[in-house]
Design a protein around this motif. Sequence first.
Motif, PDB file in Angstrom:
ATOM      1  N   LYS A   8     -29.585  -6.591  19.959  1.00 15.94           N
ATOM      2  CA  LYS A   8     -29.456  -6.616  18.503  1.00 15.94           C
ATOM      3  C   LYS A   8     -29.343  -8.047  17.978  1.00 15.94           C
ATOM      4  O   LYS A   8     -29.926  -8.376  16.924  1.00 15.94           O
ATOM      5  CB  LYS A   8     -28.248  -5.777  18.077  1.00 15.94           C
ATOM      6  N   ASN A   9     -28.624  -8.880  18.688  1.00 17.89           N
ATOM      7  CA  ASN A   9     -28.519 -10.284  18.267  1.00 17.89           C
ATOM      8  C   ASN A   9     -29.875 -10.979  18.306  1.00 17.89           C
ATOM      9  O   ASN A   9     -30.161 -11.860  17.479  1.00 17.89           O
ATOM     10  CB  ASN A   9     -27.531 -11.031  19.163  1.00 17.89           C
ATOM     11  N   ILE A  12     -32.140  -9.647  15.168  1.00 17.62           N
ATOM     12  CA  ILE A  12     -31.851 -10.144  13.815  1.00 17.62           C
ATOM     13  C   ILE A  12     -32.266 -11.606  13.628  1.00 17.62           C
ATOM     14  O   ILE A  12     -32.139 -12.144  12.526  1.00 17.62           O
ATOM     15  CB  ILE A  12     -30.362  -9.965  13.449  1.00 17.62           C
ATOM     16  N   GLU A  52     -23.119  -9.398  11.377  1.00 18.84           N
ATOM     17  CA  GLU A  52     -24.386 -10.140  11.429  1.00 18.84           C
ATOM     18  C   GLU A  52     -25.563  -9.231  11.099  1.00 18.84           C
ATOM     19  O   GLU A  52     -26.529  -9.652  10.447  1.00 18.84           O
ATOM     20  CB  GLU A  52     -24.572 -10.762  12.818  1.00 18.84           C
ATOM     21  N   ILE A  53     -25.503  -7.984  11.569  1.00 19.54           N
ATOM     22  CA  ILE A  53     -26.574  -7.031  11.286  1.00 19.54           C
ATOM     23  C   ILE A  53     -26.584  -6.679   9.803  1.00 19.54           C
ATOM     24  O   ILE A  53     -27.648  -6.611   9.169  1.00 19.54           O
ATOM     25  CB  ILE A  53     -26.404  -5.762  12.146  1.00 19.54           C
ATOM     26  N   TYR A  56     -28.109  -9.387   7.844  1.00 18.25           N
ATOM     27  CA  TYR A  56     -29.568  -9.358   8.040  1.00 18.25           C
ATOM     28  C   TYR A  56     -30.210  -8.403   7.046  1.00 18.25           C
ATOM     29  O   TYR A  56     -31.221  -8.741   6.398  1.00 18.25           O
ATOM     30  CB  TYR A  56     -29.851  -8.915   9.485  1.00 18.25           C
ATOM     31  N   LEU A 132     -31.249  -1.116  15.301  1.00 13.78           N
ATOM     32  CA  LEU A 132     -30.149  -1.897  14.723  1.00 13.78           C
ATOM     33  C   LEU A 132     -29.100  -0.987  14.089  1.00 13.78           C
ATOM     34  O   LEU A 132     -27.917  -1.339  14.014  1.00 13.78           O
ATOM     35  CB  LEU A 132     -30.688  -2.884  13.692  1.00 13.78           C
TER      36      LEU A 132
END
Length: 308
Positions: A8-9, A12, A52-53, A56, A132
């Motif tokens: 996932k990191n 994004i 963070e997601i 995004y 995500l």
Amino acid sequence: MNFSAEVKNELITVKIKSPCCKRACLSGFLRSAGTIETFRGKVGFSAFADEEILRYFCSIIKSLYGGEPEIATDKQSKRKRLRFIGDEALSALIDCEILKTEQSGLNIIIGVSKYIVEDECCKRAFVTGAFLGSGSVTVPSFTGETKTGYHLEFVFGMYQVAADFSDILCALGFAPKSVERKESFVVYFKSSEEIADVLTMIGAQKASLTLTDLIIKKGVMNNTNRALNCEMSNITKSVEASVRIREAIAAIDSLVGLDTLPKKLRDVALARNNDPEASLSELADKLGITKSCLCHRMDKIKKIAESL
């Protein structure tokens, strides 16, 4: 950091340029992690994920619809939540084919609209958004300390969305499996190679390379272990066979004497007694016979011992 978080990191960091793909990605995220909300007569949505997601998707929302989505810590779950209520949020839900306006008012679109995933690039973006939102991937440890296998899954709250999502993956060349888990519907993969291909398809190339490297290393390790196990098994069988023939020779010698054996069998018995550590091949060479012939004569000696 677990492997799902690594994937996932990486995702994004991938910039989506096309508006249609941004919309597809957002739609996939909301279909897997979003909830429709109303507040003071206004319609919108919320979604839980890592901050963070959420940031995004805030960027995607602002670029497509304007407005200011809110990210805050939910008091009950202590998790980060994106909340977007108002005209811009309603526009987003309609544009993402999640809500539709009718004479009776607003209605929910049950499945995934074909217009959201009309092009292949939009299909890939939708899968990215879904991962995500609710995706996870687990891989076994290289050392074999855990029994975890390869597993990639997407979780949905509605059956029709899960079924349509499976069709999207099939259209992209994959063969997912699905299962109902409590009140959720799960689309998943177990094949390590197919998981690596899915990760590549959604844009997680680094994670896919890491997984491929793990698959290769574990394959080499497993082949080495199998070879060692096979070798140990052969050694064990050889030792057991050697013990049995020596016990048979000792029984014959103590009960009737080795002189009662036919010459060919007596030569084998004496050769084995004189060199108990020799392999069958070495013993056959000393006697000037084949290994197959030696084994046949040893079988005869064992049968004679059993008959006494």
